[in-house]
Design a protein around this motif. Structure first.
Motif, PDB file in Angstrom:
ATOM      1  N   ALA A 159       0.887  -1.381  -0.153  1.00 33.94           N
ATOM      2  CA  ALA A 159       0.012   0.022   0.138  1.00 33.94           C
ATOM      3  C   ALA A 159       0.998   1.341  -0.095  1.00 33.94           C
ATOM      4  O   ALA A 159       0.561   2.253  -0.673  1.00 33.94           O
ATOM      5  N   ALA A 160       2.060   1.090   0.660  1.00 34.48           N
ATOM      6  CA  ALA A 160       2.895   2.326   0.960  1.00 34.48           C
ATOM      7  C   ALA A 160       3.595   2.703  -0.684  1.00 34.48           C
ATOM      8  O   ALA A 160       3.495   3.723  -1.213  1.00 34.48           O
ATOM      9  N   ALA A 161       3.875   1.577  -1.281  1.00 37.91           N
ATOM     10  CA  ALA A 161       4.587   1.596  -2.553  1.00 37.91           C
ATOM     11  C   ALA A 161       3.574   2.192  -3.514  1.00 37.91           C
ATOM     12  O   ALA A 161       3.903   2.977  -4.423  1.00 37.91           O
ATOM     13  N   TYR A 162       2.389   1.496  -3.356  1.00 37.69           N
ATOM     14  CA  TYR A 162       1.321   2.061  -4.252  1.00 37.69           C
ATOM     15  C   TYR A 162       0.916   3.636  -4.218  1.00 37.69           C
ATOM     16  O   TYR A 162       0.776   4.361  -5.207  1.00 37.69           O
ATOM     17  N   ASP A 163       1.236   3.912  -2.916  1.00 34.78           N
ATOM     18  CA  ASP A 163       0.651   5.435  -2.732  1.00 34.78           C
ATOM     19  C   ASP A 163       1.981   6.253  -3.274  1.00 34.78           C
ATOM     20  O   ASP A 163       1.456   7.232  -3.823  1.00 34.78           O
TER      21      ASP A 163
ATOM     22  N   VAL B  30       3.926   5.511  -5.871  1.00 30.65           N
ATOM     23  CA  VAL B  30       3.634   5.488  -7.433  1.00 30.65           C
ATOM     24  C   VAL B  30       2.652   6.428  -7.784  1.00 30.65           C
ATOM     25  O   VAL B  30       2.645   7.217  -8.793  1.00 30.65           O
ATOM     26  N   ARG B  31       1.456   6.249  -7.075  1.00 30.11           N
ATOM     27  CA  ARG B  31       0.371   7.144  -7.542  1.00 30.11           C
ATOM     28  C   ARG B  31       0.771   8.746  -7.287  1.00 30.11           C
ATOM     29  O   ARG B  31       0.368   9.310  -8.267  1.00 30.11           O
ATOM     30  N   ILE B  32       1.318   9.111  -6.399  1.00 31.66           N
ATOM     31  CA  ILE B  32       1.904  10.416  -5.945  1.00 31.66           C
ATOM     32  C   ILE B  32       2.688  10.758  -7.182  1.00 31.66           C
ATOM     33  O   ILE B  32       2.729  11.950  -8.048  1.00 31.66           O
ATOM     34  N   ALA B  33       3.514  10.211  -7.762  1.00 32.45           N
ATOM     35  CA  ALA B  33       4.592  10.307  -8.732  1.00 32.45           C
ATOM     36  C   ALA B  33       3.847  10.437  -9.997  1.00 32.45           C
ATOM     37  O   ALA B  33       4.054  11.418 -10.792  1.00 32.45           O
TER      38      ALA B  33
END
Length: 85
Positions: free
Chosen positions: A56-60, A62-65
């Motif tokens: 979930a942290a990695a997804y967040d 990537v989404r922010i980027a």
């Protein structure tokens, strides 16, 4: 306390002897198979929960980027359109 039974050289006396007390100290409690299974299941769920948090942290990130990239692209596109006019 235990009367004549404790005074005789009985099994009770040998049970209370120093050798048997030491033996009882060496014995370790072992969980029943059902407790071991539930312990394994709990550890597995704990690991899965930890991994889900990491994903979930990695997804967040990537989404922010991705949103940052999209905002930069939109800004560049608007500036080029305004330059052409």
């Amino acid at each position: 306390m235990f009367g004549d039974f404790a005074k005789s050289g009985s099994l009770f006396q040998s049970f209370l002897s120093h050798e048997n007390i030491g033996h009882r100290r060496r014995c370790k409690w072992r969980p029943t198979p059902s407790k071991r299974k539930s312990s394994r299941a709990a550890k597995l769920l704990q690991r899965a929960d930890k991994r889900a948090g990491e994903l979930a942290a990695a997804y967040d990130r990537v989404r922010i980027a991705g949103l940052t990239c999209e905002a930069a692209y939109t800004t560049i596109k608007k500036s080029r359109l305004s330059d052409e006019m």
